[in-house]
Design an enzyme around this catalytic site. Structure first.
Site, short mmCIF file in Angstrom:
data_model
loop_
_atom_site.label_atom_id
_atom_site.label_comp_id
_atom_site.label_asym_id
_atom_site.label_seq_id
_atom_site.Cartn_x
_atom_site.Cartn_y
_atom_site.Cartn_z
N ASP A 78 -3.60 0.09 -6.60
CA ASP A 78 -4.86 -0.58 -6.58
C ASP A 78 -5.84 0.06 -6.06
O ASP A 78 -5.48 1.43 -5.85
CB ASP A 78 -4.81 -2.02 -6.34
N CYS A 107 -0.80 -0.72 -2.10
CA CYS A 107 -2.08 -1.29 -2.27
C CYS A 107 -2.20 -1.61 -0.74
O CYS A 107 -1.93 -1.18 0.24
CB CYS A 107 -1.84 -2.56 -2.88
N GLY A 108 -3.44 -2.38 -0.25
CA GLY A 108 -3.83 -2.38 1.02
C GLY A 108 -2.65 -2.86 1.99
O GLY A 108 -2.52 -2.44 2.98
N ALA A 149 0.62 -3.69 0.74
CA ALA A 149 1.98 -3.76 0.22
C ALA A 149 2.68 -5.04 -0.06
O ALA A 149 3.58 -4.94 -0.97
CB ALA A 149 2.76 -2.52 0.86
N ASN A 150 2.04 -5.93 0.41
CA ASN A 150 2.81 -7.19 0.20
C ASN A 150 2.53 -7.71 -1.06
O ASN A 150 3.49 -8.14 -2.06
CB ASN A 150 2.20 -8.33 1.13
N GLY A 151 1.46 -7.67 -1.90
CA GLY A 151 1.42 -7.90 -3.20
C GLY A 151 2.09 -7.08 -4.13
O GLY A 151 2.86 -7.67 -5.17
N HIS A 181 20.38 1.23 3.82
CA HIS A 181 21.02 0.00 3.73
C HIS A 181 20.74 -1.11 2.59
O HIS A 181 21.72 -1.91 2.03
CB HIS A 181 20.56 -0.89 5.08
N ARG A 204 -3.90 0.64 3.80
CA ARG A 204 -4.59 0.21 5.13
C ARG A 204 -3.91 0.11 6.65
O ARG A 204 -4.67 -0.14 7.68
CB ARG A 204 -5.25 -1.21 4.85
N ARG A 240 29.62 -1.89 3.51
CA ARG A 240 29.44 -3.40 3.71
C ARG A 240 27.89 -3.81 3.18
O ARG A 240 27.51 -4.73 2.91
CB ARG A 240 29.40 -3.57 5.21
#
Length: 144
Positions: A8, A65-66, A68-70, A98, A109, A132
């Site tokens: 974005d 993105c700012g 990265a959660n979205g 892993h 950001r 594992r």
């Protein structure tokens, strides 16, 4: 190797630097991100990247993105996508070794461009350990 990338408005400078870096190393890059700083909706750029990874049109995806959660939340709605939110080289290595992540999500950001270039190189060069860790990944449902 093919990499699909999306961003974005918060990640434009990062995306441009990553694309330049990857192309200089001989990677093919599918660029779905904006090239502007004008406000856009990140999901519009996430879905094409996730679709490419899901259908094997790209080996890996990179989303920026700012926070990265979205982008991570949106990408992880796609079956066969394991998007990992990473903010340093060590977390990036673990998300590949892993968790066998196939999409790297970068918080523009909270990172520096040179740091992000190192993260991208780490992501693309780190092998999944299996063992594992595969057993744990097998417990992630493709749909609920």
């Amino acid at each position: 190797m093919k990499i699909s990338i999306g961003n974005d408005h918060a990640g434009t400078d990062y995306k441009l630097a990553i694309v330049k870096h990857l192309e200089a190393k001989g990677y093919t890059v599918n660029n779905y991100g904006t090239d502007s700083d004008d406000s856009v909706d990140y999901a519009d750029f996430v879905h094409p990247v996730a679709d490419d990874v899901e259908t094997n049109k790209a080996d890996y995806g990179i989303l920026i993105c700012g926070s990265a959660n979205g982008v991570a939340m949106t990408a992880n709605k796609h079956q066969k996508v394991r998007a990992g939110l990473c903010w340093n080289k060590e977390i990036t290595e673990l998300t590949r070794s892993h968790n066998n992540a196939n999409v790297l999500c970068i918080p523009a950001r909270f990172t520096a461009i040179q740091q992000v270039i190192e993260m991208v190189d780490t992501f693309l060069s780190t092998e999944f350990e299996g063992g594992r860790h595969q057993k744990r990944i097998d417990k992630i449902p493709l749909s609920c």
